[in-house]
Design a protein around this motif. Structure first.
Motif: not given
Lengths: 358, 368
Positions: A263-275, A319-324
């Protein structure tokens, strides 16, 4: 980055479990929920994730694959208290109800996995391990016994809001069955190809060939070779799973480690527009690049929102899942491994690296 | 599980849809994908590529993503089928223009692709092929005929010895006069006489490969659309048709067009279908719910005949099912509207169909 194996990481979306094995030693029958692992290495019997009993016999560990479990609706497994289906077996939520019955096929030779540090990994975390974390709200039908695991993953990953996303991924990939395993011909072909293509640019795996024949599985549907290379970018030859057999993905805390790193690699290295983009990347990172906007990308996203509705998660509850989702600062892969498994990384290096393979 | 959502269009639509396409919960991935697989199976069986599709389906079910990629996989299977059966380099020009026209139609009227009626003057090459820049040749003193260049390609040197008169031809068939899909109204549309168009171009892409209201006998005319090495008009048309029963294309479509097409089809066939028996002991063709059954021969051969032409049983059932599939998907999408992807929600919110607006709770303003 192009040479980074995670460029081609594939995590399955459709696991399927074959109903047989020659040497059933790890028994994934639902028993003795919540028992603590036996102290010491290689002792007779311990629990994995509250539903898998692992027996070590003659120093050789194998596992038993069980008949495919079905979706929450079908299995009522779905039981939010136990996380087990009525058959108590491993399986998947994916494609439940629309798969043909698996055809009989030659029984593969079980992987002799030896004994190692993984036998000391505790069972599922409990509420006490994640004190203060909200385990009551916006979990939908997520099994209660798995919620602390997902919560611990969020705490360790420092990706706020990821607990529910991990739950949603486990719902899709494994139907919350910790021993979900897809060893269909297609899937083993994929894992074989993954190993063959990436082995020369990655650290050697003790069970490399076995991982190529394994397919995918675990709570998060990991493709075996990539799973065993988890953390190798940061830790090189000290990555903790290099010497482990692929079956360790059936141990929830270890599966969780692979998922957190990914997950951390996805967030760090890819364009993640939403969940939903996280799920697209989970299916195949290619969907976040050349596949973005294509019909498969859109279908995976549609699945994600459908799954959220089916599971009962409100993705709009900020509150439990931020938008990004975003990566918080963390202390690294090694610390995450220890926090999740309780095993010091140095322990994992005590086994020899090499082509043991049985 | 059926709801009153479709009643907004027509009271009979719910029952019609249930009988032919069933119902499913859009928010259940398993139900949705199983339903999509069923639709593709029907389309593939109806088009003669059922075996190829079943192999694709088997592979999909074993793949890591399962049925999630069914749309692209099915289109790929159809494309392979068409290329194997219908690729012909000699028909290169026609394939090129057909594909260009379909692309232009998609761009021009994305919400109105089910049934298209348009002036060919605004389409690539005037929907003509054969000579891209056709101009009347000077009268031949001997015969007074129009003389064109053999092959007709732009920029080619004339070859008097091989000169053959090649006039541009229509890329699609003209679907003139009242048919099962149209009752053309008198029109002031400009027609392009360059290749003989004297009517607007009329295509029923929602029922592809049965695209012409006058030609509902087997084999379906759209299956005869040949490909060349780079242009594949039949797969392009299939993609448009498939969009009608897939979420994105369905929400992009203005259902009022589809309802109008369905009502016309129903009215045009009603007098032919209603007299048919409901038991196979009473005739060679009988009714089974909303479908027809050919009792003693194949569904491609048997059919019903009326003033608008012959309709084989296979075409009748196929068209019925495509209408129903559109409405089944629309109903499921509207019912699950609170949990759609942002892209689908956007399409839903911008759809101008009053019945959609009603479901969304958006006031439909009427001005006197």
């Amino acid at each position: 980055m192009e040479n980074d194996f995670t460029q081609t990481v594939e995590i399955v979306g459709s696991n399927r479990v074959e109903p047989s094995s020659e040497l059933p030693i790890i028994d994934v029958t639902a028993t003795e929920l919540g028992s603590k692992p036996a102290p010491g290495r290689g002792l007779g019997k311990w629990l994995v994730g509250g539903i898998a009993t692992v027996a070590v016999v003659g120093g050789v560990i194998a596992y038993r694959r069980r008949a495919n479990a079905s979706s929450l609706d079908e299995s009522k497994g779905a039981d939010p208290d136990t996380g087990t289906g009525t058959d108590g077996g491993s399986g998947t939520h994916a494609d439940a109800g629309n798969d043909e019955s698996p055809k009989p096929k030659p029984k593969p030779k079980p992987t002799p996995v030896g004994k190692g540090w993984w036998s000391q990994v505790p069972s599922l975390p409990t509420e006490d391990d994640v004190l203060g974390f909200d385990l009551a709200n916006n979990w939908g039908k997520t099994p209660k016994n798995l919620r602390p695991l997902f919560a611990l993953m969020e705490k360790v990953s420092l990706v706020r809001g990821s607990a529910r996303i991990f739950a949603l991924i486990a719902f899709r990939e494994a139907g919350f069955k910790i021993a979900a395993h897809n060893d269909s011909e297609k899937e083993t072909s994929a894992s074989r190809r993954a190993y063959k293509n990436a082995k020369d640019r990655n650290r050697p795996l003790t069970y490399g060939e076995a991982s190529g024949e394994f397919g995918s599985g675990g709570l998060f549907g990991a493709l075996a070779p990539y799973f065993l290379w988890s953390g190798v970018q940061a830790m090189k030859g000290d990555a903790p799973l290099l010497r482990a057999p692929p079956e360790v993905m059936f141990i929830p805390r270890i599966a969780a480690f692979g998922a957190v790193v990914y997950l951390r690699r996805l967030i760090a290295y890819y364009q993640i527009d939403d969940h939903a983009d996280i799920k697209a990347g989970w299916a195949s990172p290619t969907l976040l690049k050349s596949g973005r906007g294509g019909s498969t990308y859109k279908s995976v996203r549609t699945r994600f929102f459908s799954d959220a509705a089916e599971l009962g998660l409100d993705l709009g509850d900020t509150l439990t899942i931020p938008a990004h989702l975003s990566n918080g600062l963390w202390t690294g892969v090694a610390a995450a491994f220890t926090a999740l498994t309780t095993i010091p990384v140095e322990e994992t290096a005590k086994l020899p690296v090499g082509p043991e393979e049985g | 599980m059926a709801t009153e959502i479709l009643d907004c269009y027509d009271d009979a639509l719910d029952a019609f849809t249930d009988d032919l396409a069933g119902d499913f919960d859009f928010l259940s991935s398993a139900e949705r994908e199983t339903w999509l697989a069923e639709q593709w199976s029907k389309v593939a069986d109806g088009g003669g590529w059922g075996d190829a599709f079943q192999r694709t389906l088997t592979n999909l079910r074993q793949s890591q993503l399962g049925l999630v990629s069914i749309e692209s996989a099915a289109l790929s299977a159809f494309s392979s089928f068409i290329r194997r059966e219908r690729e012909e380099p000699g028909r290169s020009d026609r394939a090129l223009i057909r594909a260009s026209v379909l692309a232009a139609l998609q761009e021009k009227s994305a919400a109105h692709l089910w049934r298209i009626e348009t002036d060919v003057g605004g389409l690539p090459s005037g929907a003509c092929y054969g000579r891209a820049t056709w101009q009347p040749a000077p009268l031949n003193a001997k015969g007074g005929k129009l003389a064109g260049q053999a092959g007709g390609s732009q920029g080619e040197e004339a070859d008097d010895s091989a000169q053959v008169t090649v006039l541009p031809q229509r890329t699609f068939l003209a679907d003139a006069g009242p048919s099962y899909f149209w009752d053309p109204a008198p029109s002031s549309m400009i027609v392009n006489l360059g290749c003989g168009w004297s009517t607007p171009l009329r295509l029923s892409l929602g029922t592809f490969p049965w695209v012409y209201g006058h030609r509902l006998q087997a084999p379906a005319p759209g299956l005869a659309w040949r490909s060349n090495s780079t242009k594949h008009p039949a797969p392009v048309a299939m993609r448009i048709a498939a969009g009608m029963w897939h979420p994105e294309g369905n929400l992009r479509a203005d259902a009022r067009d589809v309802v109008a097409a369905w009502a016309h089809w129903r009215d045009a066939t009603r007098s032919l279908v209603e007299p048919l028996p409901t038991s196979k002991t009473e005739g060679p063709i009988y009714r089974a719910g909303q479908r027809l059954v050919a009792a003693h021969t194949s569904a491609e051969v048997a059919g019903i005949n009326g003033p608008r032409g012959f309709v084989c049983v296979a075409a009748y059932n196929f068209i019925q099912e495509r209408f129903a599939a559109f409405f089944a998907m629309r109903r499921a999408l509207l019912r699950g509207r609170r949990h759609l992807t942002p892209e689908l929600r956007e399409l839903l919110m911008t759809n101008k169909d009053p019945c959609v607006r009603q479901q969304l709770g958006v006031a439909v303003l009427k001005f006197a």
